[in-house]
Design an enzyme around this catalytic site. Sequence first.
Site, mmCIF file in Angstrom:
data_model
loop_
_atom_site.group_PDB
_atom_site.id
_atom_site.type_symbol
_atom_site.label_atom_id
_atom_site.label_comp_id
_atom_site.label_asym_id
_atom_site.label_seq_id
_atom_site.Cartn_x
_atom_site.Cartn_y
_atom_site.Cartn_z
ATOM 1 N N TRP A 1 0.839 -1.221 0.000
ATOM 2 C CA TRP A 1 0.000 0.000 0.000
ATOM 3 C C TRP A 1 0.868 1.264 0.000
ATOM 4 C CZ3 TRP A 1 -5.441 -0.779 1.976
ATOM 5 C CH2 TRP A 1 -6.223 0.369 1.816
ATOM 6 N N GLU B 1 0.714 5.990 10.539
ATOM 7 C CA GLU B 1 0.617 4.613 11.019
ATOM 8 C C GLU B 1 0.967 4.557 12.501
ATOM 9 O OE1 GLU B 1 3.050 1.851 8.816
ATOM 10 O OE2 GLU B 1 2.362 0.127 9.968
ATOM 11 N N ARG C 1 -5.022 -1.931 -7.698
ATOM 12 C CA ARG C 1 -5.186 -2.849 -6.569
ATOM 13 C C ARG C 1 -6.514 -3.600 -6.495
ATOM 14 N NH1 ARG C 1 0.043 -3.850 -5.300
ATOM 15 N NH2 ARG C 1 1.173 -1.919 -4.914
ATOM 16 N N LEU D 1 -9.419 12.175 -4.822
ATOM 17 C CA LEU D 1 -10.155 11.132 -5.540
ATOM 18 C C LEU D 1 -9.368 10.609 -6.741
ATOM 19 C CD1 LEU D 1 -12.755 9.485 -5.714
ATOM 20 C CD2 LEU D 1 -13.796 11.372 -6.979
ATOM 21 N N SER E 1 2.778 3.552 15.857
ATOM 22 C CA SER E 1 4.212 3.415 16.028
ATOM 23 C C SER E 1 4.559 2.213 16.901
ATOM 24 C CB SER E 1 4.780 4.685 16.661
ATOM 25 O OG SER E 1 6.090 4.442 17.130
ATOM 26 N N GLY E 2 5.355 1.309 16.330
ATOM 27 C CA GLY E 2 5.838 0.146 17.075
ATOM 28 C C GLY E 2 6.953 0.517 18.048
ATOM 29 N N ARG F 1 3.525 1.939 -1.266
ATOM 30 C CA ARG F 1 4.203 2.284 -2.524
ATOM 31 C C ARG F 1 3.440 3.378 -3.249
ATOM 32 N NH1 ARG F 1 7.799 -1.190 -4.392
ATOM 33 N NH2 ARG F 1 8.436 0.659 -5.523
ATOM 34 N N HIS F 2 2.198 3.577 -2.843
ATOM 35 C CA HIS F 2 1.372 4.614 -3.480
ATOM 36 C C HIS F 2 1.709 5.954 -2.830
ATOM 37 C CE1 HIS F 2 -0.926 1.726 -5.874
ATOM 38 N NE2 HIS F 2 -0.570 0.914 -4.877
ATOM 39 N N ARG F 3 2.686 6.612 -3.407
ATOM 40 C CA ARG F 3 3.311 7.779 -2.781
ATOM 41 C C ARG F 3 2.425 9.001 -2.742
ATOM 42 N NH1 ARG F 3 7.950 7.097 -7.016
ATOM 43 N NH2 ARG F 3 6.073 6.363 -8.075
HETATM 44 C C1 LIG Z 1 0.617 -6.194 -9.596
HETATM 45 C C2 LIG Z 1 1.724 -5.355 -9.038
HETATM 46 C C3 LIG Z 1 2.992 -5.875 -8.907
HETATM 47 C C4 LIG Z 1 4.033 -5.101 -8.382
HETATM 48 N N1 LIG Z 1 5.284 -5.640 -8.254
HETATM 49 C C5 LIG Z 1 6.301 -4.891 -7.757
HETATM 50 C C6 LIG Z 1 7.635 -5.410 -7.615
HETATM 51 O O1 LIG Z 1 7.907 -6.553 -7.933
HETATM 52 N N2 LIG Z 1 8.596 -4.615 -7.080
HETATM 53 C C7 LIG Z 1 8.339 -3.318 -6.709
HETATM 54 O O2 LIG Z 1 9.249 -2.633 -6.264
HETATM 55 N N3 LIG Z 1 7.096 -2.800 -6.851
HETATM 56 C C8 LIG Z 1 6.084 -3.538 -7.337
HETATM 57 N N4 LIG Z 1 4.823 -2.997 -7.438
HETATM 58 C C9 LIG Z 1 4.601 -1.605 -7.003
HETATM 59 C C10 LIG Z 1 4.584 -0.666 -8.218
HETATM 60 O O3 LIG Z 1 5.836 -0.651 -8.884
HETATM 61 C C11 LIG Z 1 4.260 0.772 -7.747
HETATM 62 O O4 LIG Z 1 5.261 1.195 -6.871
HETATM 63 C C12 LIG Z 1 2.930 0.872 -7.041
HETATM 64 O O5 LIG Z 1 1.942 0.178 -7.765
HETATM 65 C C13 LIG Z 1 2.530 2.331 -6.876
HETATM 66 O O6 LIG Z 1 2.167 2.849 -8.130
HETATM 67 P P1 LIG Z 1 2.457 4.355 -8.549
HETATM 68 O O7 LIG Z 1 3.924 4.657 -8.493
HETATM 69 O O8 LIG Z 1 1.752 4.585 -9.850
HETATM 70 O O9 LIG Z 1 1.649 5.142 -7.379
HETATM 71 P P2 LIG Z 1 1.951 6.567 -6.679
HETATM 72 O O10 LIG Z 1 3.276 6.533 -5.989
HETATM 73 O O11 LIG Z 1 0.742 6.885 -5.865
HETATM 74 O O12 LIG Z 1 2.057 7.542 -7.866
HETATM 75 C C14 LIG Z 1 0.907 7.903 -8.656
HETATM 76 C C15 LIG Z 1 1.423 8.544 -9.929
HETATM 77 O O13 LIG Z 1 2.157 9.740 -9.617
HETATM 78 C C16 LIG Z 1 3.305 9.867 -10.449
HETATM 79 N N5 LIG Z 1 4.511 9.817 -9.626
HETATM 80 C C17 LIG Z 1 4.578 9.636 -8.279
HETATM 81 N N6 LIG Z 1 5.857 9.689 -7.861
HETATM 82 C C18 LIG Z 1 6.602 9.905 -8.954
HETATM 83 C C19 LIG Z 1 8.016 10.051 -9.163
HETATM 84 N N7 LIG Z 1 8.890 9.979 -8.176
HETATM 85 N N8 LIG Z 1 8.439 10.263 -10.421
HETATM 86 C C20 LIG Z 1 7.573 10.343 -11.454
HETATM 87 N N9 LIG Z 1 6.222 10.196 -11.323
HETATM 88 C C21 LIG Z 1 5.753 10.000 -10.092
HETATM 89 C C22 LIG Z 1 3.230 8.714 -11.446
HETATM 90 O O14 LIG Z 1 2.505 9.125 -12.576
HETATM 91 C C23 LIG Z 1 2.433 7.678 -10.696
HETATM 92 O O15 LIG Z 1 1.769 6.737 -11.535
HETATM 93 C C24 LIG Z 1 3.786 -3.750 -7.969
HETATM 94 C C25 LIG Z 1 2.493 -3.237 -8.114
HETATM 95 C C26 LIG Z 1 1.464 -4.009 -8.617
HETATM 96 C C27 LIG Z 1 0.077 -3.412 -8.722
#
Ligand SMILES: Cc1cc2nc3c(=O)[nH]c(=O)nc-3n(C[C@H](O)[C@H](O)[C@H](O)COP(=O)(O)OP(=O)(O)OC[C@H]3O[C@@H](n4cnc5c(N)ncnc54)[C@H](O)[C@@H]3O)c2cc1C
Length: 283
Positions: free
Chosen positions: A133, A143, A244, A234, A145-146, A135-137
């Site tokens: 989760w 969260e 997801r 949104l 704190s442990g 990873r969605h920056r």
């Molecule tokens: C099925 C699946 C498998 C995956 N497997 C792996 C894996 O094996 N290893 C792994 O490390 N991750 C993995 N991930 C995580 C994936 O790589 C993404 O980190 C995660 O899905 C978050 O997506 P996002 O970066 O689009 O989201 P957010 O971080 O919320 O970003 C949303 C959008 O904002 C923009 N953005 C945000 N930050 C930046 C930036 N720094 N530079 C440029 N644009 C930016 C982009 O357009 C991005 O799409 C997986 C994800 C899925 C769904």
Amino acid sequence: LKESMLNHEINGTQSGSKIEVLDHGYVQHIESWGSDERIIESARMSTNKGFQGWTRTCSACAESPIAGTVFIKQFIDDGMGSETKCEACDGTGEVEGDTKLLRYLWEHHHMTPFEMAGATFEIQAPIMVFREWHRHRTQSYNEMSGRYTELPNLYYIPGRGRLRAAQQSKKNKQSSEGCFSEEMVTKIDAVLRQSTEVSRNAYEALLEMGVAREVARLVLPVNQYSRMRASANLRNWLAFLDLRVDETAQWEIRQFAGQVHAILGERFPRTLALFNEHFTKGD
Ligand SMILES: Cc1cc2nc3c(=O)[nH]c(=O)nc-3n(C[C@H](O)[C@H](O)[C@H](O)COP(=O)(O)OP(=O)(O)OC[C@H]3O[C@@H](n4cnc5c(N)ncnc54)[C@H](O)[C@@H]3O)c2cc1C
Ligand SMILES: [Zn+2]
């Protein structure tokens, strides 16, 4: 198949209360702001016209004495005209109003108006779900704190159905498939429970020895439950859902995303309908 991924009934209770997910998790809607109408209103900055209504009166037949009909002059013997069904509104008397604008914004990727709405959720989930989760920056997180507090004695042990389908997939290196026997499921369940118990006992033993929580937690596994708030606009929630609720996402995070999807569907029904349409088409 894609359509079935979007069938998320809110589990049991109303959104606003804690909606149960997995064995000890939940999704709780804390608040949301904006609305489908607000998205339209924000998009109308240039004309300042605001929200005009999802439908409007059909101008083609507005003057007619019978709604949904148009007056056709037929110069028949008596010189009288007659009414016929209006083609512009298909006889309903109303045509699409701002429904059309919302669709236009969505289909042409004019996404900033969708950033004028948003939502905050509280989630209790295993740490391995949070690992994905976070990873969605573009979401904001807080969260528990442990370091500050002892982590709860709550651990994710998959149900038997999930375990049956938990054999390493041969087709997809990141996935699992279903074929374990009941006997195997029982064995796997026992290993998971035993290893979780060993970890928890070690954690509690370290705490009893006076070890700081921030160090004692080193022994905890990723099925440990944690709790967080996650907030986003949104547009970003939809980007999260796109990745997801999809079947390529791990089953566990999909269960949580499904509840987020259902709650957002209640709050922003028109926007989510467009999302669903686009998601099912897979474009
Ligand atoms: C099925 C699946 C498998 C995956 N497997 C792996 C894996 O094996 N290893 C792994 O490390 N991750 C993995 N991930 C995580 C994936 O790589 C993404 O980190 C995660 O899905 C978050 O997506 P996002 O970066 O689009 O989201 P957010 O971080 O919320 O970003 C949303 C959008 O904002 C923009 N953005 C945000 N930050 C930046 C930036 N720094 N530079 C440029 N644009 C930016 C982009 O357009 C991005 O799409 C997986 C994800 C899925 C769904
Ligand atoms: Zn009409």
